[in-house]
Write a protein that holds these residues in place. Structure first.
Motif, PDB file in Angstrom:
ATOM      1  N   HIS A   1       7.713  -6.986   1.187  1.00 25.56           N
ATOM      2  CA  HIS A   1       6.470  -7.557   1.466  1.00 25.56           C
ATOM      3  C   HIS A   1       6.068  -6.107   1.932  1.00 25.56           C
ATOM      4  O   HIS A   1       4.241  -5.410   1.722  1.00 25.56           O
ATOM      5  CB  HIS A   1       6.373  -8.536   2.243  1.00 25.56           C
ATOM      6  N   LEU A   2       6.050  -5.354   3.364  1.00 27.86           N
ATOM      7  CA  LEU A   2       5.692  -4.229   3.706  1.00 27.86           C
ATOM      8  C   LEU A   2       5.975  -2.956   2.673  1.00 27.86           C
ATOM      9  O   LEU A   2       5.089  -2.415   2.707  1.00 27.86           O
ATOM     10  CB  LEU A   2       6.210  -4.385   4.794  1.00 27.86           C
ATOM     11  N   ARG A   3       6.735  -3.021   1.497  1.00 27.70           N
ATOM     12  CA  ARG A   3       6.910  -1.499   0.798  1.00 27.70           C
ATOM     13  C   ARG A   3       5.726  -1.499  -0.175  1.00 27.70           C
ATOM     14  O   ARG A   3       5.719  -0.657  -0.272  1.00 27.70           O
ATOM     15  CB  ARG A   3       8.738  -2.037   0.584  1.00 27.70           C
ATOM     16  N   LEU A   4       5.593  -3.205  -0.162  1.00 23.47           N
ATOM     17  CA  LEU A   4       4.508  -3.571  -1.315  1.00 23.47           C
ATOM     18  C   LEU A   4       2.752  -2.764  -1.031  1.00 23.47           C
ATOM     19  O   LEU A   4       2.423  -2.076  -1.876  1.00 23.47           O
ATOM     20  CB  LEU A   4       4.146  -4.991  -1.855  1.00 23.47           C
ATOM     21  N   ILE A   5       3.296  -3.157   0.560  1.00 24.07           N
ATOM     22  CA  ILE A   5       1.906  -2.326   1.110  1.00 24.07           C
ATOM     23  C   ILE A   5       1.442  -0.769   0.948  1.00 24.07           C
ATOM     24  O   ILE A   5       0.239  -0.684   0.705  1.00 24.07           O
ATOM     25  CB  ILE A   5       1.610  -3.057   1.785  1.00 24.07           C
ATOM     26  N   ALA A   6       2.752  -0.872   1.528  1.00 21.35           N
ATOM     27  CA  ALA A   6       3.195   0.715   1.673  1.00 21.35           C
ATOM     28  C   ALA A   6       2.372   1.288   0.345  1.00 21.35           C
ATOM     29  O   ALA A   6       2.194   2.717   0.574  1.00 21.35           O
ATOM     30  CB  ALA A   6       3.753   1.549   2.172  1.00 21.35           C
ATOM     31  N   ASP A   7       3.392   1.135  -0.489  1.00 24.38           N
ATOM     32  CA  ASP A   7       3.547   1.918  -1.900  1.00 24.38           C
ATOM     33  C   ASP A   7       2.062   1.787  -2.591  1.00 24.38           C
ATOM     34  O   ASP A   7       1.478   2.813  -2.540  1.00 24.38           O
ATOM     35  CB  ASP A   7       4.619   1.429  -2.992  1.00 24.38           C
ATOM     36  N   ALA A   8       0.941   0.538  -2.322  1.00 24.38           N
ATOM     37  CA  ALA A   8      -0.540   0.651  -2.752  1.00 24.38           C
ATOM     38  C   ALA A   8      -1.036   1.460  -1.972  1.00 24.38           C
ATOM     39  O   ALA A   8      -2.053   1.681  -2.349  1.00 24.38           O
ATOM     40  CB  ALA A   8      -0.396  -1.115  -2.947  1.00 24.38           C
TER      41      ALA A   8
END
Length: 264
Positions: free
Chosen positions: A214-221
């Motif tokens: 979930h945090l990876r999706l945020i950081a990637d976006a």
């Protein structure tokens, strides 16, 4: 529904940059007790209880993440804070994302802990809201803290875990249920790319709720965002791994303030 005056406390260096700490579902501003002493040495630290939590008013639901964001913006207005560093965990992180997307002029930086831009399944939130309203918060407390902390922490820090469970069980049932409904309907994924504030996303390696993905999706976006994964921590990672999490927050704040002063 209009913004409300949430309960808040202000601590630390009154002339320093303002850091706002936004609490998670089922907690109060006391969840940040371990972070305040170090943050307050160089910052004006504002903690508050989200709508329906702690000592804040408990209007009847439904709530939305956007409404909770409006409460935070109204708090900044009352305190005459033009721009603030926003730190939010879980529900608090969702609120921080919403503020940063809607009012980028009010956000100096973002620290997003154990949160998500979209957190299903919807039925889970429907069921949890129903349980809170019909059976009360005592029924939910034990299962909530099981998700918040690793088995090791629950075995070694029984007093801390008991205090956090009491915090959950003391949360007003309507406030908790209405916040569950806000999360159920939330989808911030399309808003992430518009966020320009310096951002760190911090995940607990053993978090079963908002997993590191979930945090990876945020950081990637979010353009330029940084991802950190804290070993040995589940969902309430600022309590379970106080030292590493506080160090990451201080480093992030220092980097953001240095970049701002350099005009980057």
């Amino acid at each position: 529904m209009s913004p409300i005056e949430v309960h808040h406390v202000v601590e630390g260096n009154r002339s320093g940059p303002t850091v706002v700490l936004s609490n998670s579902l089922g907690t109060s501003l006391r969840m940040w007790d371990a972070q305040v002493p170090r943050l307050a040495s160089g910052h004006r630290v504002v903690r508050y209880d989200s709508r329906g939590h702690g000592r804040s008013p408990v209007p009847r639901g439904p709530y939305t993440i956007e409404l909770l964001a409006d409460d935070l913006i109204a708090l900044l207005d009352r305190l005459d804070v033009e721009r603030a560093h926003l730190v939010g965990l879980s529900l608090g992180g969702m609120v921080a994302i919403s503020v940063a997307a809607e009012r980028p002029d009010r956000v100096a930086s973002l620290a997003l802990l154990a949160t998500s831009a979209r957190l299903g399944p919807e039925q889970m939130w429907i069921d949890r809201a129903h349980t809170a309203r019909t059976q009360g918060m005592a029924v939910l407390g034990g299962s909530v803290v099981e998700r918040w902390f690793t088995p090791r922490f629950r075995a070694e820090q029984r007093d801390e875990v008991a205090a956090m469970q009491k915090m959950v069980e003391s949360t007003p049932a309507e406030g908790y249920a209405a916040a569950c409904e806000a999360i159920r309907h939330m989808d911030l994924r399309e808003r992430l790319a518009s966020i320009m504030a310096p951002t760190i996303a911090i995940a607990g390696a053993e978090d079963p709720v908002t997993t590191p993905e979930h945090l990876r999706l945020i950081a990637d976006a979010i353009p330029g965002a940084r991802l950190e994964i804290v070993d040995g921590a589940a969902h309430l990672l600022n309590v379970e791994e106080q030292g590493p999490v506080t160090a990451l927050l201080l480093e992030h704040l220092s980097d953001a303030e240095e970049a701002a002063s350099a005009g980057r």
